[in-house]
Design a protein around this motif. Sequence first.
Motif, short mmCIF file in Angstrom:
data_model
loop_
_atom_site.label_atom_id
_atom_site.label_comp_id
_atom_site.label_asym_id
_atom_site.label_seq_id
_atom_site.Cartn_x
_atom_site.Cartn_y
_atom_site.Cartn_z
N ARG A 46 0.91 -1.34 0.07
CA ARG A 46 0.17 -0.06 0.03
C ARG A 46 0.71 1.35 -0.04
O ARG A 46 0.60 2.21 -0.48
CB ARG A 46 -0.89 -0.06 1.15
N LEU A 47 2.06 1.24 0.87
CA LEU A 47 2.94 2.40 0.70
C LEU A 47 3.48 2.56 -0.63
O LEU A 47 3.57 3.84 -1.12
CB LEU A 47 4.08 2.15 1.83
N LEU A 48 3.80 1.53 -1.33
CA LEU A 48 4.10 1.70 -2.50
C LEU A 48 3.32 2.21 -3.63
O LEU A 48 3.75 3.13 -4.60
CB LEU A 48 4.95 0.42 -3.14
N HIS A 49 2.04 1.93 -3.36
CA HIS A 49 0.82 2.52 -4.29
C HIS A 49 0.84 3.76 -4.02
O HIS A 49 0.68 4.60 -5.00
CB HIS A 49 -0.26 1.74 -3.94
N TYR A 50 0.89 4.38 -2.70
CA TYR A 50 0.83 5.60 -2.28
C TYR A 50 1.91 6.59 -3.08
O TYR A 50 1.81 7.59 -3.61
CB TYR A 50 0.64 6.09 -0.99
N GLN A 51 3.21 6.05 -3.00
CA GLN A 51 4.19 6.96 -3.44
C GLN A 51 4.33 6.63 -5.01
O GLN A 51 4.53 7.76 -5.75
CB GLN A 51 5.63 6.02 -3.16
N THR A 52 3.78 5.91 -5.61
CA THR A 52 3.70 5.66 -7.25
C THR A 52 2.43 6.62 -7.60
O THR A 52 2.74 7.23 -8.43
CB THR A 52 3.24 4.04 -7.50
N SER A 53 1.61 6.61 -6.89
CA SER A 53 0.39 7.50 -7.48
C SER A 53 0.93 8.95 -7.32
O SER A 53 0.50 9.74 -8.44
CB SER A 53 -0.94 7.36 -6.42
N ARG A 54 1.53 9.30 -6.22
CA ARG A 54 2.10 10.69 -6.10
C ARG A 54 3.10 10.77 -7.26
O ARG A 54 3.03 11.95 -7.81
CB ARG A 54 2.79 10.68 -4.68
N GLU A 55 3.99 10.00 -7.73
CA GLU A 55 4.89 10.33 -8.66
C GLU A 55 4.26 10.30 -10.04
O GLU A 55 4.86 11.21 -10.82
CB GLU A 55 6.08 9.23 -8.67
N GLU A 56 3.16 9.55 -10.32
CA GLU A 56 2.71 9.73 -11.63
C GLU A 56 1.93 11.10 -11.83
O GLU A 56 1.93 11.51 -13.15
CB GLU A 56 1.62 8.76 -11.51
N THR A 57 1.70 11.55 -10.88
CA THR A 57 1.18 13.04 -11.17
C THR A 57 2.08 14.35 -11.02
O THR A 57 1.99 15.39 -11.23
CB THR A 57 0.12 13.50 -9.99
N ALA A 58 3.38 13.94 -10.56
CA ALA A 58 4.55 14.76 -10.46
C ALA A 58 5.21 15.02 -11.88
O ALA A 58 5.97 16.16 -11.91
CB ALA A 58 5.46 14.34 -9.34
N GLY A 59 5.22 14.39 -12.65
CA GLY A 59 6.06 14.51 -14.02
C GLY A 59 7.42 13.80 -14.01
O GLY A 59 7.65 13.24 -13.02
N PRO A 60 7.96 13.98 -15.16
CA PRO A 60 9.31 13.36 -15.31
C PRO A 60 10.43 13.84 -14.46
O PRO A 60 11.40 13.04 -14.41
CB PRO A 60 9.35 13.15 -16.72
N GLU A 61 10.52 15.06 -14.02
CA GLU A 61 11.74 15.76 -13.54
C GLU A 61 11.92 15.00 -12.16
O GLU A 61 11.20 14.93 -11.24
CB GLU A 61 11.18 17.14 -13.27
N PRO A 62 13.23 14.52 -12.11
CA PRO A 62 13.51 13.86 -10.97
C PRO A 62 13.36 14.23 -9.56
O PRO A 62 12.99 13.74 -8.58
CB PRO A 62 15.17 13.46 -11.22
N LEU A 63 13.51 15.64 -9.41
CA LEU A 63 13.41 16.37 -8.04
C LEU A 63 11.85 16.28 -7.84
O LEU A 63 11.75 16.03 -6.64
CB LEU A 63 14.12 17.75 -8.13
N ALA A 64 11.06 16.57 -9.01
CA ALA A 64 9.50 16.54 -8.59
C ALA A 64 9.23 15.15 -8.15
O ALA A 64 8.42 14.88 -6.95
CB ALA A 64 8.88 17.02 -9.66
N ARG A 65 9.82 14.01 -8.53
CA ARG A 65 9.49 12.63 -8.36
C ARG A 65 9.72 12.47 -7.21
O ARG A 65 9.10 11.44 -6.21
CB ARG A 65 10.00 11.93 -9.55
N ILE A 66 11.07 12.69 -6.57
CA ILE A 66 11.55 12.13 -5.22
C ILE A 66 10.78 12.92 -4.10
O ILE A 66 10.44 12.27 -3.14
CB ILE A 66 13.25 12.28 -5.26
N ILE A 67 10.53 14.21 -4.58
CA ILE A 67 9.58 14.95 -3.40
C ILE A 67 8.10 14.11 -3.20
O ILE A 67 7.72 14.04 -2.51
CB ILE A 67 9.31 16.53 -4.03
N ALA A 68 7.63 14.09 -4.58
CA ALA A 68 6.33 13.40 -4.51
C ALA A 68 6.22 11.99 -3.81
O ALA A 68 5.49 11.84 -3.08
CB ALA A 68 5.77 13.19 -6.10
#
Length: 204
Positions: free
Chosen positions: A68-90
């Motif tokens: 479930r934790l991985l799902h929460y992180q993945t869902s956030r990353e998918e809305t953050a876009g491809p930029e690495p900093l945005a994804r690690i923050i998400a």
Amino acid sequence: MTESEFRHEGLAATLLEAAETELSQSGIERISLRAVAKRAGVSHGAPAHHFGDARGLLTALAAKGYQRLLHYQTSREETAGPEPLARIIASGLGYIEFAVAFPELFALMFNSAVPDRSDTRFFNVALSVFERLVENTQAHNGRNPYTDPDSMKDLMASWSVVHGLAELIISGRAERTLGLDQMTEAQREETLTAILLRVNRTGS
């Protein structure tokens, strides 16, 4: 999957759902197979048949928590876009969001000695969460944490801040200093993002 296997998987899922409810209401120390069976509406022997003992049940529940934790992180990353900093923050925001939504499960996963961390399923799903952080760190700073000690330090710094912030929010100790409960959702997001940026911005 045979009908028997389907029923087996369905009952296991029902028992895990009941176990999570018991965990949230009674805590790790007071949870029992008998209470879980009663809540699930099955025989007292059903949890033992599926999971062996209380530790086996809670190990499976903790593994479910990592999924479930991985799902929460993945869902956030998918809305953050491809930029690495945005994804690690998400990903960090997803981690905190999960912890706040499921504090008892989060404590079982990270702060309890009860789960059998050598259990194959538990180990693999917990590792997948860590591997996500490895991938995000490498994308952000361009170096593999497994082969570059400084990159691993970046990883640990980022993880420490995210995990520590989650713990402080859950315990209420962050409220006096941050006042998150008085903020709108957007303000809360902005505040948490600003904190995570302080450790992730440079990618050095």
